[in-house]
Design an enzyme around this catalytic site. Structure first.
Site, PDB file in Angstrom:
ATOM      1  N   HIS A 264       0.664  -1.185  -0.211  1.00  0.00           N
ATOM      2  CA  HIS A 264      -0.070   0.074   0.206  1.00  0.00           C
ATOM      3  C   HIS A 264       0.876   1.412   0.030  1.00  0.00           C
ATOM      4  O   HIS A 264       1.915   1.165   0.490  1.00  0.00           O
ATOM      5  CB  HIS A 264      -0.974   0.086   1.191  1.00  0.00           C
ATOM      6  CG  HIS A 264      -2.130  -1.038   1.175  1.00  0.00           C
ATOM      7  ND1 HIS A 264      -3.017  -0.968   1.934  1.00  0.00           N
ATOM      8  CD2 HIS A 264      -2.182  -2.090   0.222  1.00  0.00           C
ATOM      9  CE1 HIS A 264      -3.762  -2.036   1.520  1.00  0.00           C
ATOM     10  NE2 HIS A 264      -3.353  -2.556   0.651  1.00  0.00           N
ATOM     11  N   GLU A 266       0.703   3.844   2.000  1.00  0.00           N
ATOM     12  CA  GLU A 266       1.389   4.207   3.204  1.00  0.00           C
ATOM     13  C   GLU A 266       2.459   3.453   3.586  1.00  0.00           C
ATOM     14  O   GLU A 266       3.460   3.631   4.226  1.00  0.00           O
ATOM     15  CB  GLU A 266       0.080   3.903   4.407  1.00  0.00           C
ATOM     16  CG  GLU A 266      -1.049   4.698   3.940  1.00  0.00           C
ATOM     17  CD  GLU A 266      -2.072   4.112   3.280  1.00  0.00           C
ATOM     18  OE1 GLU A 266      -3.271   4.080   3.628  1.00  0.00           O
ATOM     19  OE2 GLU A 266      -1.817   3.403   2.190  1.00  0.00           O
ATOM     20  N   CYS A 291      -6.266   1.632   5.412  1.00  0.00           N
ATOM     21  CA  CYS A 291      -6.877   0.532   5.711  1.00  0.00           C
ATOM     22  C   CYS A 291      -6.391   0.041   7.262  1.00  0.00           C
ATOM     23  O   CYS A 291      -5.618   0.663   7.878  1.00  0.00           O
ATOM     24  CB  CYS A 291      -6.580  -0.543   4.873  1.00  0.00           C
ATOM     25  SG  CYS A 291      -4.774  -1.514   4.876  1.00  0.00           S
ATOM     26  N   CYS A 294      -2.772  -0.934   7.313  1.00  0.00           N
ATOM     27  CA  CYS A 294      -1.922   0.213   7.339  1.00  0.00           C
ATOM     28  C   CYS A 294      -1.889   0.999   8.731  1.00  0.00           C
ATOM     29  O   CYS A 294      -1.028   1.494   9.043  1.00  0.00           O
ATOM     30  CB  CYS A 294      -2.273   1.245   6.093  1.00  0.00           C
ATOM     31  SG  CYS A 294      -1.495   0.297   4.619  1.00  0.00           S
TER      32      CYS A 294
END
Length: 341
Positions: A264, A266, A291, A294
């Protein structure tokens, strides 16, 4: 502040200029403005009547572009408006000034023709009302839009704020313009939130994930220390080239995550920054709410605040985790860039 208005025939450019005059803006003009019989510088019935809509008085006229630029630059703390921008050279020059805001206005063709026809019907020399048919109006409209020297379509497309004027009255139009808050200073110079969120959006353009483009930026004391976007890890085949089987199968969001090879945005930003550079005071900007997975990593990294733009289906779970860890999680609300009336 200087606001420039461009727009199609009978779309309501003068109505917007009038609104700004009530906000203390003074009208200035330039020699290259096109003066044609379709121009909407006269009362726009059925939006209003001629008795309600006095002509705007030009505060200062310029025949030379250099003189115009020098005047508005020297007087940048004052508020001025230029309506009917249709000169590309002037627009390009004004776009370099940090106090300039470009607005474009448009409306459905049929509505614009009705406004124009109604206007001319009310004029004293009413014999003009039958001189132009709808086809001629369309022809003149296209002439301006696709002009070789100064194509209006290109000029309008460069506007920072685009207005679609379907209002049935001046009052309704003014209410909507008030809600748009054209005088918001962040339109001229973005706030830190706007600035970093735009960088996150830019990072998202590098994403190769087949499911969703996401970008993230980590900043410390308003300085960027890391960026990231989602996609397969380094040295692996890109997701959009078949690198992640899960994403390329079109799985429903939030399912089969254990088989997903994509990192992801992040995660990539946190890996690039490292805990030592974050130092417990950094802010993470992401164009999508993190999410749950994360969020846990964000808590562990020492991030103090997370700012996101778009919602995700597990926002409440992410909020719960970050709230317990005393991390500020807030949604970014940018100034409205367009309005549909």
């Amino acid at each position: 502040m200087l606001i420039g208005i461009s727009g199609t025939l009978a779309s309501g450019k003068t109505a917007v200029a009038h609104y700004l005059s009530y906000q203390g803006f003074k009208l200035i003009s330039f020699q290259n403005a096109i003066d044609d019989s379709f121009d909407d510088s006269r009362p726009e019935s059925p939006l209003t009547s001629s008795s309600e809509y006095a002509s705007l008085e030009v505060f200062k006229h310029f025949d030379d572009l250099t003189e115009l630029l020098e005047f508005v630059t020297f007087n940048w703390r004052e508020n001025y408006v230029i309506s009917h921008i249709n000169d590309m050279e002037m627009l390009v020059a004004l776009q370099k000034r940090p106090f300039f805001l470009h607005i474009s206005i448009d409306a459905p063709m049929n509505l614009r023709f009705k406004r124009w026809h109604h206007r001319f019907k009310s004029l004293a020399n009413s014999h003009q009302k039958d001189e132009y048919t709808f086809e001629q109006f369309v022809f003149r409209n296209d002439e301006l839009l696709f002009s070789v020297r100064n194509p209006l379509i290109e000029i309008n497309n460069q506007a920072q704020v685009k207005i679609i004027n379907t209002s049935g009255s001046i009052k309704e139009l003014y209410v909507k313009l008030s809600e748009l808050n054209l005088l918001d200073s962040s339109r001229l110079r973005p706030t830190w939130d706007s600035y970093f969120m735009r960088l996150a959006d830019l990072a998202a353009l590098r994403s190769n994930c087949m499911k969703r483009r996401v970008g993230a930026v980590i900043v410390h004391e308003n300085r960027v220390i890391a960026t990231g976007y989602n996609g397969t890890p380094r040295h692996l085949t890109n997701c959009n080239e078949g690198g992640c089987d899960r994403c390329n199968k079109g799985s429903v969001g939030g399912t089969s995550l254990l088989t997903c090879l994509c990192l992801h945005a992040e995660e990539n930003a946190l890996l690039e920054a490292g805990r030592d550079r974050i130092r417990g005071e950094a802010v993470l900007y992401c164009n999508t709410c993190p999410c749950l997975t994360c969020s846990i990593k964000i808590v562990q990294s020492g991030i103090k605040e997370v700012v996101y733009a778009q919602s995700y289906f597990m926002d409440s779970l992410s909020h719960k985790v970050m709230s317990e860890a005393n991390i500020i999680l807030r949604q970014f609300q940018p100034p409205t860039e367009g309005i549909f009336i």
